[in-house]
Design a protein around this motif. Structure first.
Motif, PDB file in Angstrom:
ATOM      1  N   UNK A 658      65.841  97.154  52.582  1.00  0.00           N
ATOM      2  CA  UNK A 658      66.374  98.427  53.042  1.00  0.00           C
ATOM      3  C   UNK A 658      65.542  99.633  52.689  1.00  0.00           C
ATOM      4  N   UNK A 659      64.349  99.442  52.112  1.00  0.00           N
ATOM      5  CA  UNK A 659      63.500 100.576  51.774  1.00  0.00           C
ATOM      6  C   UNK A 659      62.523 100.215  50.671  1.00  0.00           C
ATOM      7  N   UNK A 660      61.937 101.249  50.034  1.00  0.00           N
ATOM      8  CA  UNK A 660      60.993 101.068  48.935  1.00  0.00           C
ATOM      9  C   UNK A 660      61.596 101.693  47.683  1.00  0.00           C
ATOM     10  N   UNK A 661      61.146 101.267  46.483  1.00  0.00           N
ATOM     11  CA  UNK A 661      61.706 101.853  45.245  1.00  0.00           C
ATOM     12  C   UNK A 661      61.449 103.346  45.167  1.00  0.00           C
ATOM     13  N   UNK A 662      62.413 104.061  44.606  1.00  0.00           N
ATOM     14  CA  UNK A 662      62.324 105.518  44.547  1.00  0.00           C
ATOM     15  C   UNK A 662      61.153 106.004  43.701  1.00  0.00           C
ATOM     16  N   UNK A 663      60.805 105.280  42.630  1.00  0.00           N
ATOM     17  CA  UNK A 663      59.768 105.755  41.715  1.00  0.00           C
ATOM     18  C   UNK A 663      58.380 105.262  42.092  1.00  0.00           C
ATOM     19  N   UNK A 664      58.237 104.704  43.257  1.00  0.00           N
ATOM     20  CA  UNK A 664      56.922 104.244  43.677  1.00  0.00           C
ATOM     21  C   UNK A 664      56.116 105.429  44.180  1.00  0.00           C
ATOM     22  N   UNK A 665      55.002 105.715  43.487  1.00  0.00           N
ATOM     23  CA  UNK A 665      54.189 106.883  43.825  1.00  0.00           C
ATOM     24  C   UNK A 665      53.187 106.568  44.920  1.00  0.00           C
ATOM     25  N   UNK A 666      52.589 105.364  44.821  1.00  0.00           N
ATOM     26  CA  UNK A 666      51.523 105.017  45.768  1.00  0.00           C
ATOM     27  C   UNK A 666      52.067 104.797  47.172  1.00  0.00           C
ATOM     28  N   UNK A 667      53.324 104.378  47.245  1.00  0.00           N
ATOM     29  CA  UNK A 667      53.892 104.098  48.566  1.00  0.00           C
ATOM     30  C   UNK A 667      55.232 104.805  48.655  1.00  0.00           C
ATOM     31  N   UNK A 668      55.255 105.928  49.309  1.00  0.00           N
ATOM     32  CA  UNK A 668      56.467 106.727  49.404  1.00  0.00           C
ATOM     33  C   UNK A 668      56.948 106.746  50.843  1.00  0.00           C
ATOM     34  N   UNK A 669      58.215 106.465  51.026  1.00  0.00           N
ATOM     35  CA  UNK A 669      58.759 106.449  52.376  1.00  0.00           C
ATOM     36  C   UNK A 669      60.135 107.082  52.379  1.00  0.00           C
ATOM     37  N   UNK A 670      60.390 107.914  53.360  1.00  0.00           N
ATOM     38  CA  UNK A 670      61.704 108.517  53.528  1.00  0.00           C
ATOM     39  C   UNK A 670      62.536 107.789  54.581  1.00  0.00           C
ATOM     40  N   UNK A 671      62.012 106.657  55.051  1.00  0.00           N
ATOM     41  CA  UNK A 671      62.667 105.955  56.154  1.00  0.00           C
ATOM     42  C   UNK A 671      63.344 104.692  55.645  1.00  0.00           C
ATOM     43  N   UNK A 672      64.372 104.872  54.841  1.00  0.00           N
ATOM     44  CA  UNK A 672      65.167 103.723  54.426  1.00  0.00           C
ATOM     45  C   UNK A 672      65.970 103.194  55.612  1.00  0.00           C
ATOM     46  N   UNK A 673      66.364 101.933  55.500  1.00  0.00           N
ATOM     47  CA  UNK A 673      67.011 101.239  56.611  1.00  0.00           C
ATOM     48  C   UNK A 673      68.477 101.637  56.720  1.00  0.00           C
ATOM     49  N   UNK A 674      68.896 101.967  57.933  1.00  0.00           N
ATOM     50  CA  UNK A 674      70.290 102.254  58.236  1.00  0.00           C
ATOM     51  C   UNK A 674      70.705 101.312  59.359  1.00  0.00           C
ATOM     52  N   UNK A 675      71.467 100.287  58.991  1.00  0.00           N
ATOM     53  CA  UNK A 675      71.871  99.292  59.971  1.00  0.00           C
ATOM     54  C   UNK A 675      72.491  98.097  59.271  1.00  0.00           C
ATOM     55  N   UNK A 676      72.601  96.989  59.984  1.00  0.00           N
ATOM     56  CA  UNK A 676      73.253  95.792  59.451  1.00  0.00           C
ATOM     57  C   UNK A 676      72.232  94.690  59.222  1.00  0.00           C
ATOM     58  N   UNK A 677      72.505  93.853  58.226  1.00  0.00           N
ATOM     59  CA  UNK A 677      71.605  92.774  57.866  1.00  0.00           C
ATOM     60  C   UNK A 677      72.431  91.558  57.442  1.00  0.00           C
ATOM     61  N   UNK A 678      71.918  90.347  57.747  1.00  0.00           N
ATOM     62  CA  UNK A 678      72.598  89.100  57.393  1.00  0.00           C
ATOM     63  C   UNK A 678      71.578  87.969  57.444  1.00  0.00           C
ATOM     64  N   UNK A 679      71.962  86.800  56.925  1.00  0.00           N
ATOM     65  CA  UNK A 679      71.133  85.583  57.004  1.00  0.00           C
ATOM     66  C   UNK A 679      69.741  85.810  56.419  1.00  0.00           C
ATOM     67  N   UNK A 680      69.686  86.266  55.190  1.00  0.00           N
ATOM     68  CA  UNK A 680      68.410  86.567  54.548  1.00  0.00           C
ATOM     69  C   UNK A 680      67.948  85.357  53.741  1.00  0.00           C
ATOM     70  N   UNK A 681      66.715  84.929  53.979  1.00  0.00           N
ATOM     71  CA  UNK A 681      66.084  83.858  53.207  1.00  0.00           C
ATOM     72  C   UNK A 681      64.733  84.362  52.704  1.00  0.00           C
ATOM     73  N   UNK A 682      64.517  84.247  51.415  1.00  0.00           N
ATOM     74  CA  UNK A 682      63.249  84.609  50.791  1.00  0.00           C
ATOM     75  C   UNK A 682      62.608  83.330  50.279  1.00  0.00           C
ATOM     76  N   UNK A 683      61.439  83.009  50.786  1.00  0.00           N
ATOM     77  CA  UNK A 683      60.745  81.778  50.399  1.00  0.00           C
ATOM     78  C   UNK A 683      61.674  80.573  50.497  1.00  0.00           C
TER      79      UNK A 683
END
Length: 704
Positions: A658-683
């Protein structure tokens, strides 16, 4: 002694006593030998199972069947079905020798001179198949539990050996029953199905100098539910002399023209569209004609003048081209139903063997031709083909039956020869909830029920029999556009269970002939909504001693209206030495993009085939393997390869959705995700979005 060769016409199922010893050592192996001949693409030849089979659970069994014109050996050692299918076509009407042997988990299948082998990976080596032996199909008792093959066998069998014991079908029957030898069956052949669109040509071998011109005799049996249809026609290609038998306004009619006009004799005392067998006998001698239907006769005669029928050598069963012209407008429709036991002046005609133009002929069985019924539960978020039944060889105007999710709703389509008929439900089924689907086709009438809400319609006038010979596909088909003649474009992604086919319970995992990219459905939890305020942190597979990722995989389903938003981020929150390494997936201008850096510079790829900011469910899959990343969205895919020397992704122990960590300096983004998510598999591991969040008290609004 083997006994005579026996014919099967799909209505006979022979139940034989099993005289095999119950010594457990015998159960270590199975040996089956037989000779058979058939014209059919499908049919259960032999089945044997335990004496105490249960109607509630699946037990060991062994079976031989014709599948798509090939022989298949299928057996179960208590865990799952194993099958071995030959590449030798045996539906050519010739005798073939079949030998099947199982020893423990190893199996061999020999068809004539070709041998095939298979080793089962699971199961108990012993198989207790001491119950009844079924030939030609299954009786109602075990059928609901082992509904592997919907078609009974049509053809001949002889010289059967089970465990090296000779089987005499006649003397070894458990209960005496009528039978017909293959020699007798070869004369008449099986009953043939006519679909209301096809007529078959046959050579009239009767002596033209006497019988065909002055005296004619026809005998046949038929059944139909139609009001009208031409059963038999013999005449000239140019309109003139002819004789015909057919159903007109539900009555059997005999018509003939000897040159002085058409004479019609009608058995108007009997309505024959009751789908029951009726026997017809026709005799013509000179001008006089006699029609007998089920033992009752009527006689009439043609106008004075000619007494001979001048006809070509061919006669047609089921219909002919230029139908109305050749019958002087007596008929405008082909016959629809079943015909058997044809005799021409006392000489039997085998419709399957004696056809003059080789083409596909269907035997008359109570199968998917007349009706279909399917019922199942489903849940998912995507469109796609749920079920397909069609021709084994695709044709542009083929008959078919298809059930699919289209535009978030269930669509039921079928074609029985009069054009595509379509029923669409109003109920949205791409909401991740379980929905009950029931589909019925009875002739030309189709019915679709979704969650108890029913819609019905009737196909355009014409045929009502579904002419198909292919397998039933669930969840998709190979080469979907070509196989379905462009009726469908994508396979289904979601969950299906509790499948019934013609009221028989079907275990999709155990009973499938083949599975491709399938797995048991997992409990991912309900879909959740990301509000766009903060990214949510989860534990990754990385630990602090080994932070080098050589491969990452991510699968998730989402929907949003944002044209720019970060879905997934994996990198380093505040470690300056590792800040350069990262991988993330984002919506970029309405399309999905992956971007990663292994230390030598950023690399990215975008899937431009489909927009994902349309508030519809989309499934994405990311696989980064060393320097190459593959990104797919729904059925579209792209890939990219980093040109740097680095192959490992050095990252911290947390990943973010849904976004990037707030304290990340090298990678800053104001475009956090607004929507629905399901069926997440990591590795390849399921992520429970609420329960697996690292930070306490993480709550998600319900996705609507």
């Amino acid at each position: 002694v083997f006994g005579p060769s026996i014919a099967f016409d799909s209505s006979q199922v022979y139940t034989l006593k099993n005289n095999i010893s119950t010594d457990e050592n015998v159960f270590l192996s199975n040996s089956i030998e037989l000779q058979m001949k058939t014209f059919n693409l499908h049919g259960l030849v032999l089945w044997s199972g335990p004496a105490n089979y249960s109607s509630h659970q699946r037990s060991p069994f062994i079976a031989l069947a014709v599948t798509n014109g090939n022989i298949q050996l299928r057996f179960n050692l208590g865990v799952q079905d194993n099958f071995l299918t030959s590449n030798t076509r045996i539906n050519d009407g010739n005798w073939h020798t079949i030998k099947a042997y199982r020893s423990g988990r190893e199996a061999n299948l020999t068809v004539d001179a070709e041998t095939y082998s298979f080793v089962a990976l699971t199961g108990i080596p012993r198989m207790a198949v001491d119950g009844d032996l079924f030939l030609g199909g299954l009786t109602s008792t075990p059928k609901k539990n082992w509904n592997l093959y919907p078609y009974n066998y049509v053809g001949c069998m002889r010289d059967i050996r089970i465990q090296n014991h000779k089987i005499n079908i006649i003397t070894d029957l458990k209960v005496p029953q009528q039978y017909i030898t293959c020699e007798a069956s070869d004369a008449t052949g099986p009953s043939i199905l006519f679909d209301g669109r096809s007529g078959y040509p046959y050579l009239n071998n009767v002596d033209r100098s006497l019988t065909a011109s002055t005296i004619q005799s026809f005998q046949l049996s038929f059944k139909t539910s139609s009001y009208d249809g031409l059963i038999l026609w013999h005449g000239n290609e140019r309109p003139g002399d002819f004789i015909s038998i057919g159903v007109r306004n539900r009555n059997v009619a005999l018509s003939y023209n000897l040159g002085s006009g058409v004479t019609t004799i009608t058995a108007n005392w009997l309505k024959v569209n009751d789908n029951q067998w009726h026997t017809v006998l026709v005799n013509r001698q000179g001008r006089f004609g006699n029609l007998t239907v089920d033992g009752r006769s009527i006689t009439d005669f043609a106008r004075p003048s000619a007494t001979q029928l001048n006809a070509d050598n061919y006669l047609y069963i089921g219909g002919t081209d230029n139908l109305a012209v050749k019958t002087f407008n007596l008929y405008d429709s082909f016959f629809q139903g079943c015909i058997r036991d044809i005799k021409l002046s006392g000489v039997s005609l085998n419709m399957q063997r004696d056809i003059q133009v080789r083409q596909r002929i269907y035997t008359c069985q109570l199968t998917a031709f007349q009706s279909n019924r399917y019922e199942f539960l489903m849940h998912g978020y995507h469109s796609g083909l749920l079920l397909w039944l069609g021709q084994s060889q695709s044709q542009g105007s083929q008959d078919f039956l298809g059930i699919a999710v289209v535009n978030n709703r269930i669509q039921f389509r079928f074609n029985v020869g009069s054009g595509v008929t379509e029923i669409v439900s109003d109920i949205i089924v791409t909401d991740g909830l379980w929905h009950k689907i029931s589909v019925d086709r009875n002739g030309a009438v189709g019915t679709l029920t979704v969650d108890g809400v029913t819609r019905s319609t009737r196909a355009p006038p014409g045929a009502s029999i579904l002419n198909v010979d292919g397998s039933i596909y669930i969840g998709g088909v190979p080469n979907i556009a070509a196989t379905t003649a462009n009726n469908y474009q994508e396979d289904y992604r979601g969950c299906l269970k509790n499948f019934l086919i013609d009221d028989f319970v079907v275990n999709l995992q155990l009973m499938s002939i083949e599975t491709v990219n399938t797995k048991p459905c997992q409990d991912y939890g309900p879909p959740v909504r990301f509000s766009g305020s903060n990214a949510v942190r989860y534990q990754s597979d990385v630990n602090r001693r080994l932070r080098a990722f050589r491969r990452n995989t991510l699968r998730l389903t989402f929907k949003t209206t944002q044209s720019t938003a970060v879905l997934f981020w994996l990198g380093n929150e505040n470690d300056p030495q590792l800040a350069v390494d990262y991988i993330y997936v984002q919506v970029d201008g309405g399309y999905l993009r992956v971007r990663y850096n292994l230390g030598g510079g950023p690399t990215s790829a975008i899937v431009v085939n489909v927009r994902v900011d349309d508030n519809q469910w989309h499934t994405m899959y990311l696989d980064r393997n060393l320097t190459t990343a593959r990104l797919s969205v729904d059925r579209f895919e792209t890939s990219v390869t980093s040109l740097t020397q680095q192959q490992e992704l050095n990252v911290a122990e947390y990943l973010y959705l849904g976004g990037v960590p707030e304290n990340n300096v090298a990678f800053n983004s104001n475009h956090n995700f607004n929507g629905c998510m399901v069926n997440v598999e990591i590795n390849n591991k399921i992520l429970q979005l609420s329960d697996d969040a690292v930070d306490p008290n993480v709550t998600f609004p319900k996705c609507r």
